[in-house]
Design a protein around this motif. Structure first.
Motif, PDB file in Angstrom:
ATOM      1  N   PRO A 212       0.833  -1.218   0.000  1.00  0.00           N
ATOM      2  CA  PRO A 212       0.000   0.000   0.000  1.00  0.00           C
ATOM      3  C   PRO A 212       0.863   1.261   0.000  1.00  0.00           C
ATOM      4  O   PRO A 212       1.922   1.302   0.633  1.00  0.00           O
ATOM      5  N   HIS A 213       0.366   2.246  -0.724  1.00  0.00           N
ATOM      6  CA  HIS A 213       1.115   3.505  -0.849  1.00  0.00           C
ATOM      7  C   HIS A 213       0.135   4.661  -0.746  1.00  0.00           C
ATOM      8  O   HIS A 213      -1.055   4.542  -1.066  1.00  0.00           O
ATOM      9  N   ALA A 214       0.667   5.803  -0.291  1.00  0.00           N
ATOM     10  CA  ALA A 214      -0.176   6.995  -0.184  1.00  0.00           C
ATOM     11  C   ALA A 214      -0.600   7.482  -1.572  1.00  0.00           C
ATOM     12  O   ALA A 214       0.149   7.375  -2.548  1.00  0.00           O
ATOM     13  N   VAL A 215      -1.796   8.006  -1.637  1.00  0.00           N
ATOM     14  CA  VAL A 215      -2.302   8.517  -2.914  1.00  0.00           C
ATOM     15  C   VAL A 215      -1.553   9.789  -3.278  1.00  0.00           C
ATOM     16  O   VAL A 215      -0.794  10.345  -2.481  1.00  0.00           O
ATOM     17  N   ASP A 216      -1.770  10.255  -4.502  1.00  0.00           N
ATOM     18  CA  ASP A 216      -1.094  11.459  -4.971  1.00  0.00           C
ATOM     19  C   ASP A 216      -1.423  12.644  -4.077  1.00  0.00           C
ATOM     20  O   ASP A 216      -2.593  12.896  -3.736  1.00  0.00           O
ATOM     21  N   GLY A 217      -0.363  13.364  -3.684  1.00  0.00           N
ATOM     22  CA  GLY A 217      -0.543  14.561  -2.878  1.00  0.00           C
ATOM     23  C   GLY A 217      -0.597  14.317  -1.385  1.00  0.00           C
ATOM     24  O   GLY A 217      -0.800  15.268  -0.618  1.00  0.00           O
ATOM     25  N   LYS A 218      -0.441  13.092  -0.933  1.00  0.00           N
ATOM     26  CA  LYS A 218      -0.478  12.783   0.493  1.00  0.00           C
ATOM     27  C   LYS A 218       0.896  12.291   0.957  1.00  0.00           C
ATOM     28  O   LYS A 218       1.656  11.696   0.181  1.00  0.00           O
ATOM     29  N   ASP A 219       1.176  12.505   2.222  1.00  0.00           N
ATOM     30  CA  ASP A 219       2.448  12.080   2.825  1.00  0.00           C
ATOM     31  C   ASP A 219       2.230  10.794   3.597  1.00  0.00           C
ATOM     32  O   ASP A 219       1.198  10.601   4.258  1.00  0.00           O
ATOM     33  N   LEU A 220       3.211   9.851   3.516  1.00  0.00           N
ATOM     34  CA  LEU A 220       3.098   8.572   4.216  1.00  0.00           C
ATOM     35  C   LEU A 220       2.997   8.754   5.725  1.00  0.00           C
ATOM     36  O   LEU A 220       2.330   7.977   6.412  1.00  0.00           O
ATOM     37  N   ARG A 221       3.620   9.784   6.239  1.00  0.00           N
ATOM     38  CA  ARG A 221       3.643   9.978   7.688  1.00  0.00           C
ATOM     39  C   ARG A 221       2.346  10.558   8.220  1.00  0.00           C
ATOM     40  O   ARG A 221       1.983  10.349   9.374  1.00  0.00           O
ATOM     41  N   THR A 222       1.635  11.289   7.390  1.00  0.00           N
ATOM     42  CA  THR A 222       0.403  11.943   7.865  1.00  0.00           C
ATOM     43  C   THR A 222      -0.861  11.407   7.190  1.00  0.00           C
ATOM     44  O   THR A 222      -1.939  11.939   7.407  1.00  0.00           O
ATOM     45  N   MET A 223      -0.724  10.340   6.375  1.00  0.00           N
ATOM     46  CA  MET A 223      -1.884   9.860   5.637  1.00  0.00           C
ATOM     47  C   MET A 223      -2.823   9.096   6.557  1.00  0.00           C
ATOM     48  O   MET A 223      -2.418   8.516   7.573  1.00  0.00           O
ATOM     49  N   GLU A 224      -4.104   9.102   6.203  1.00  0.00           N
ATOM     50  CA  GLU A 224      -5.127   8.358   6.928  1.00  0.00           C
ATOM     51  C   GLU A 224      -5.466   7.092   6.162  1.00  0.00           C
ATOM     52  O   GLU A 224      -4.885   6.790   5.125  1.00  0.00           O
ATOM     53  N   HIS A 225      -6.461   6.340   6.683  1.00  0.00           N
ATOM     54  CA  HIS A 225      -6.811   5.059   6.063  1.00  0.00           C
ATOM     55  C   HIS A 225      -7.365   5.245   4.652  1.00  0.00           C
ATOM     56  O   HIS A 225      -7.091   4.435   3.764  1.00  0.00           O
TER      57      HIS A 225
END
Length: 296
Positions: free
Chosen positions: A216-229
């Motif tokens: 799983p990877h963060a969507v475009d424009g989101k950061d892995l450290r601050t991303m939600e579910h």
């Protein structure tokens, strides 16, 4: 001519009166002695008389010349043909200007003929326009009728084919009912179970492969450290949606890629690997490449 004769008579009478007055012998006396004046004054008077006669003769000659040349001594010389045409043209121009002024003043008062010619012409024009409109409408209706006939023929053909299929299926259903319940042979049942087991193992292997190599990877424009579910993009779920869409609606197997729900490198990986393809006109729609094998 009467006026000209009258003028000549007046001129002649005036000349005669002048001659009679001038011909009278004048005797000049001196103031102191009452004697006659010297002859020098008489000679001067005689010379003036001769000059007057010469002038009157010249006047008579001019009058005669004017008469012979048909010249009007009151109205001036006789007009030439060109002058007469010019005067006539001026008169006609004045009359035309008066008529123009009259017409402009009475422009709103158009005299209609006693009969209804204008009304009849207007009625004929309206009738001609209506005729043209009806002809155009008739042509349009003929084209529409031909189109409806073609559609009706196609629908009748479809209904006929549907009835044929329905009859064939009904007959087959009746045959099955007469034959009794159909039992699946044991060999075929074993093959179906084997195919189902292989399918399940393949899906489990595919899920494990995707989790290991495409986590799983963060969507475009989101950061892995601050991303939600909801900000997570999983490639296995995208493949699942593509496969389900191709089975449910093979004629329209495209899914819509909504911004903020996917990671672009995963989409490009599927396209470059030949697993998925974009819509030719809508790049935000994605579909699974047809994986079926066709044999002759």
């Amino acid at each position: 001519m009467k006026l000209e004769q009258r003028l000549n008579e007046l001129v002649i009478k005036a000349a005669q009166d002048f001659d009679s007055a001038a011909s009278e012998e004048r005797k000049v006396f001196t103031d102191d002695e009452g004697s006659l004046h010297n002859d020098f004054l008489d000679q001067i008077l005689e010379q003036q008389k001769e000059q007057r006669q010469a002038l009157w003769k010249e006047l008579y000659d001019l009058e005669e010349q004017c008469h012979n040349a048909q010249m009007n001594k009151v109205l001036g010389p006789r007009m030439t043909q060109l002058q007469q045409k010019l005067l006539s043209t001026k008169f006609e121009t004045q009359e035309l200007e008066k008529e123009i002024i009259y017409q402009q003043t009475n422009v709103d008062e158009l005299p209609f003929p006693p009969n209804d010619i204008v009304t009849e012409i207007q009625f004929r024009n309206r009738l001609a326009n209506t005729n043209l409109q009806l002809r155009s409408l008739a042509s349009f209706l003929i084209e529409e009728l031909a189109t409806k006939k073609q559609k009706l023929f196609a629908k009748r053909t479809t209904v006929s084919e549907t009835k044929t299929i329905h009859t064939a299926l009904t007959n087959r259903l009746n045959e099955i009912k007469e034959e009794g319940p159909v039992t699946i042979p044991a060999k075929i049942r074993q093959e179906l179970n084997s195919v189902r087991q292989r399918y399940l193992r393949t899906m489990d292997f595919l899920i494990d492969f995707m989790d290991e190599h495409y986590p799983p990877h963060a969507v475009d424009g989101k950061d892995l450290r601050t991303m939600e579910h909801d900000d997570v993009c999983e490639l296995k779920f995208i493949l699942e949606d593509l496969m389900n869409r191709s089975v449910i609606d093979p004629s329209n197997p495209y899914i819509h890629l909504q911004p903020g729900t996917y990671w672009t490198p995963y989409i490009e990986t599927l396209i470059k690997a030949g697993i998925a393809q974009r819509h030719p006109l809508e790049p935000d729609r994605l579909a699974l490449v047809d994986f079926r094998l066709y044999t002759d």
